[in-house]
Motif scaffolding. Sequence first.
Motif, PDB file in Angstrom:
ATOM      1  N   GLU A  58       4.354-123.387  36.308  1.00  0.00           N
ATOM      2  CA  GLU A  58       5.071-124.647  36.073  1.00  0.00           C
ATOM      3  C   GLU A  58       4.341-125.833  36.688  1.00  0.00           C
ATOM      4  O   GLU A  58       4.920-126.886  36.889  1.00  0.00           O
ATOM      5  N   GLY A  59       3.075-125.631  37.053  1.00  0.00           N
ATOM      6  CA  GLY A  59       2.314-126.741  37.629  1.00  0.00           C
ATOM      7  C   GLY A  59       2.067-126.565  39.122  1.00  0.00           C
ATOM      8  O   GLY A  59       2.755-125.805  39.804  1.00  0.00           O
ATOM      9  N   LEU A  60       1.065-127.308  39.598  1.00  0.00           N
ATOM     10  CA  LEU A  60       0.645-127.192  40.997  1.00  0.00           C
ATOM     11  C   LEU A  60       1.761-127.603  41.961  1.00  0.00           C
ATOM     12  O   LEU A  60       1.993-126.953  42.987  1.00  0.00           O
ATOM     13  N   GLY A  61       2.464-128.687  41.646  1.00  0.00           N
ATOM     14  CA  GLY A  61       3.539-129.182  42.515  1.00  0.00           C
ATOM     15  C   GLY A  61       4.621-128.126  42.706  1.00  0.00           C
ATOM     16  O   GLY A  61       5.034-127.822  43.821  1.00  0.00           O
ATOM     17  N   VAL A  79       2.670-125.287  61.575  1.00  0.00           N
ATOM     18  CA  VAL A  79       1.830-126.099  60.695  1.00  0.00           C
ATOM     19  C   VAL A  79       1.653-125.376  59.361  1.00  0.00           C
ATOM     20  O   VAL A  79       1.526-124.148  59.324  1.00  0.00           O
ATOM     21  N   ILE A  80       1.661-126.157  58.279  1.00  0.00           N
ATOM     22  CA  ILE A  80       1.463-125.596  56.947  1.00  0.00           C
ATOM     23  C   ILE A  80       0.227-126.257  56.319  1.00  0.00           C
ATOM     24  O   ILE A  80       0.096-127.479  56.371  1.00  0.00           O
ATOM     25  N   PHE A  81      -0.659-125.440  55.786  1.00  0.00           N
ATOM     26  CA  PHE A  81      -1.860-125.966  55.109  1.00  0.00           C
ATOM     27  C   PHE A  81      -1.693-125.940  53.595  1.00  0.00           C
ATOM     28  O   PHE A  81      -1.120-124.994  53.056  1.00  0.00           O
ATOM     29  N   GLU A  82      -2.256-126.946  52.962  1.00  0.00           N
ATOM     30  CA  GLU A  82      -2.508-126.898  51.521  1.00  0.00           C
ATOM     31  C   GLU A  82      -4.013-126.730  51.341  1.00  0.00           C
ATOM     32  O   GLU A  82      -4.788-127.418  52.008  1.00  0.00           O
ATOM     33  N   MET A  83      -4.394-125.838  50.437  1.00  0.00           N
ATOM     34  CA  MET A  83      -5.830-125.594  50.275  1.00  0.00           C
ATOM     35  C   MET A  83      -6.108-125.037  48.886  1.00  0.00           C
ATOM     36  O   MET A  83      -5.351-124.196  48.394  1.00  0.00           O
ATOM     37  N   ASP A  84      -7.175-125.499  48.241  1.00  0.00           N
ATOM     38  CA  ASP A  84      -7.563-124.940  46.939  1.00  0.00           C
ATOM     39  C   ASP A  84      -8.127-123.534  47.132  1.00  0.00           C
ATOM     40  O   ASP A  84      -8.750-123.259  48.157  1.00  0.00           O
ATOM     41  N   ALA A  85      -7.951-122.701  46.122  1.00  0.00           N
ATOM     42  CA  ALA A  85      -8.406-121.314  46.243  1.00  0.00           C
ATOM     43  C   ALA A  85      -9.715-121.073  45.491  1.00  0.00           C
ATOM     44  O   ALA A  85      -9.991-119.961  45.049  1.00  0.00           O
ATOM     45  N   ASP A  86     -10.522-122.108  45.308  1.00  0.00           N
ATOM     46  CA  ASP A  86     -11.760-121.954  44.533  1.00  0.00           C
ATOM     47  C   ASP A  86     -13.014-122.293  45.341  1.00  0.00           C
ATOM     48  O   ASP A  86     -14.066-122.575  44.775  1.00  0.00           O
ATOM     49  N   PHE A  87     -12.872-122.299  46.678  1.00  0.00           N
ATOM     50  CA  PHE A  87     -13.984-122.626  47.587  1.00  0.00           C
ATOM     51  C   PHE A  87     -14.422-124.089  47.532  1.00  0.00           C
ATOM     52  O   PHE A  87     -15.475-124.433  48.059  1.00  0.00           O
ATOM     53  N   SER A  88     -13.622-124.948  46.895  1.00  0.00           N
ATOM     54  CA  SER A  88     -13.924-126.382  46.999  1.00  0.00           C
ATOM     55  C   SER A  88     -13.668-126.836  48.431  1.00  0.00           C
ATOM     56  O   SER A  88     -14.236-127.815  48.897  1.00  0.00           O
ATOM     57  N   PRO A 126      -2.484-121.911  46.319  1.00  0.00           N
ATOM     58  CA  PRO A 126      -1.964-121.769  44.969  1.00  0.00           C
ATOM     59  C   PRO A 126      -3.065-121.211  44.088  1.00  0.00           C
ATOM     60  O   PRO A 126      -4.229-121.608  44.215  1.00  0.00           O
ATOM     61  N   THR A 127      -2.717-120.256  43.245  1.00  0.00           N
ATOM     62  CA  THR A 127      -3.774-119.688  42.389  1.00  0.00           C
ATOM     63  C   THR A 127      -3.329-119.587  40.940  1.00  0.00           C
ATOM     64  O   THR A 127      -2.190-119.220  40.639  1.00  0.00           O
ATOM     65  N   TYR A 128      -4.232-119.920  40.072  1.00  0.00           N
ATOM     66  CA  TYR A 128      -4.091-119.591  38.673  1.00  0.00           C
ATOM     67  C   TYR A 128      -5.473-119.162  38.180  1.00  0.00           C
ATOM     68  O   TYR A 128      -6.388-119.967  38.128  1.00  0.00           O
ATOM     69  N   SER A 141      -1.087-115.267  36.995  1.00  0.00           N
ATOM     70  CA  SER A 141      -2.438-115.365  36.422  1.00  0.00           C
ATOM     71  C   SER A 141      -2.733-114.176  35.532  1.00  0.00           C
ATOM     72  O   SER A 141      -2.608-113.024  35.978  1.00  0.00           O
ATOM     73  N   PRO A 142      -3.137-114.404  34.292  1.00  0.00           N
ATOM     74  CA  PRO A 142      -3.456-113.275  33.412  1.00  0.00           C
ATOM     75  C   PRO A 142      -4.705-112.499  33.860  1.00  0.00           C
ATOM     76  O   PRO A 142      -4.906-111.370  33.428  1.00  0.00           O
ATOM     77  N   ASP A 143      -5.517-113.076  34.744  1.00  0.00           N
ATOM     78  CA  ASP A 143      -6.758-112.377  35.140  1.00  0.00           C
ATOM     79  C   ASP A 143      -6.543-111.384  36.288  1.00  0.00           C
ATOM     80  O   ASP A 143      -7.497-110.848  36.831  1.00  0.00           O
ATOM     81  N   GLY A 144      -5.283-111.185  36.677  1.00  0.00           N
ATOM     82  CA  GLY A 144      -5.012-110.165  37.690  1.00  0.00           C
ATOM     83  C   GLY A 144      -5.212-110.616  39.129  1.00  0.00           C
ATOM     84  O   GLY A 144      -5.361-109.781  40.030  1.00  0.00           O
ATOM     85  N   THR A 145      -5.194-111.920  39.363  1.00  0.00           N
ATOM     86  CA  THR A 145      -5.348-112.421  40.740  1.00  0.00           C
ATOM     87  C   THR A 145      -4.358-111.749  41.692  1.00  0.00           C
ATOM     88  O   THR A 145      -4.728-111.319  42.794  1.00  0.00           O
ATOM     89  N   SER A 146      -3.092-111.632  41.259  1.00  0.00           N
ATOM     90  CA  SER A 146      -2.070-111.131  42.191  1.00  0.00           C
ATOM     91  C   SER A 146      -2.302-109.662  42.540  1.00  0.00           C
ATOM     92  O   SER A 146      -2.021-109.236  43.664  1.00  0.00           O
ATOM     93  N   ASN A 147      -2.833-108.876  41.596  1.00  0.00           N
ATOM     94  CA  ASN A 147      -3.125-107.468  41.908  1.00  0.00           C
ATOM     95  C   ASN A 147      -4.195-107.353  42.986  1.00  0.00           C
ATOM     96  O   ASN A 147      -4.117-106.511  43.882  1.00  0.00           O
ATOM     97  N   LEU A 148      -5.194-108.249  42.892  1.00  0.00           N
ATOM     98  CA  LEU A 148      -6.237-108.249  43.915  1.00  0.00           C
ATOM     99  C   LEU A 148      -5.653-108.593  45.281  1.00  0.00           C
ATOM    100  O   LEU A 148      -6.023-108.008  46.297  1.00  0.00           O
TER     101      LEU A 148
END
Length: 369
Positions: free
Chosen positions: A71-74, A92-101, A9-11, A45-52
Amino acid sequence: MKRVAIILPTYNESKNIEKLIGEIFNQQKKLKNWQLHVLVVDSNSPDGTSNLVKKTQSRYDNLHLLKTEKEGLGKAYIAGFTYVVNHLSPTVIFEMDADFSHSPSDIPFFLKEIEKGSDFVIGARYIKGGSIPKDWALHRKMFSIFGNLIVRFGLMKLSVTDWTSGFRAIKTWIVKDIAPQLSEYSGYVFQVALLDKAIKKGAKVAEIPIHFLDRKHGVSKINSFQYIIQTLFYVLTKSSFIKYVVVGLTGAVLDFGISYFLIEKLHWYLWIATLLSAECAIISNFLFNNFWSFSHKKIDSKFSLYVNKFLKFNTISAGALGIQAGGIELAGFLFGRKYWYIYKVLIIAFVIIPYSYILYNKVVWKEKK
Ligand code: GDD
Ligand code: MN
């Protein structure tokens, strides 16, 4: 080869997303039995994440993009789950943060755990070998540690240590089963709800240690206040343990009320009144526990099974009475009779409540497999 769908998930993750995608696909060479797919769920995302991401798609066949409203992470995860189930049919499905945490190099360890037979693998920060950043401010550490303890003890599922971790590998059957029940949890509390419901469905849960790293780019989107309130509310309303304690309290009131009526108004023998009122409380506790506290593992409606379970319930309750009577006599003998009411409260809180809860779960309302 079986498929794995990693949902990111990205914002506003434009500084992280390309590099992260590269590092995730780099793990493919370590995996013989699994084919990696990545789905980025970007909430405009206003910063253009999806274009990248779109640009990066030319390099990776297995990179997918889904755009959603913010509408939120959930909500983002539910949209992602639906997409991968319908388009990729992963095992299998993974959940993972997109910020290198969360480190991509941990992915193979999750899959090893899945291969060993787990249904739900959690990247855990509070077990041996795991960690949260050392330089986190004290309030942040407390928030994370206590938040977890409240969920763990509130829901009385002690074997899971990291309830709020966002790094998880989940078998698809669980996601399919549970996702439809999660639409009301739009924020971060979604993580707690998903895991709780998975355990209730009989998922085999395992934890592996992870080092949670602080993000270097971008900012956290968590709304701590909302998260705390929603998590507390979830625990209070969904915990079978808390419901079981409430049922116990209503039973005590009923017991006392009936005794009072039979003794004071009808002038019955004390022992008959006591037996009758205690039995009424036991019956009412049994029914409330079955239809409320443990409703997710309600006894099948066959009459003979009901009677069988009720007799077991009665035996456990009689055992509780015996423990209480013996304990109070012993404490009175050791420390004097004067404080009998203190002994009674302590015995109920620390012996009877856990004793009955454990036995109800092990004997009367067993987990359905
Ligand atoms: N699509 C979408 N929509 N993504 C979102 C949204 C949203 O509304 N809100 C957050 N995200 C994404 C972020 O871009 C990031 O990739 C990931 O979700 C985690 O969000 P962060 O904002 O980095 O969360 P955190 O680091 O404060 O929270 C951590 O702790 C939580 C509770 O323990 C994360 O590890 C969470 O996963 C975890 O639930
Ligand atoms: Mn983060």
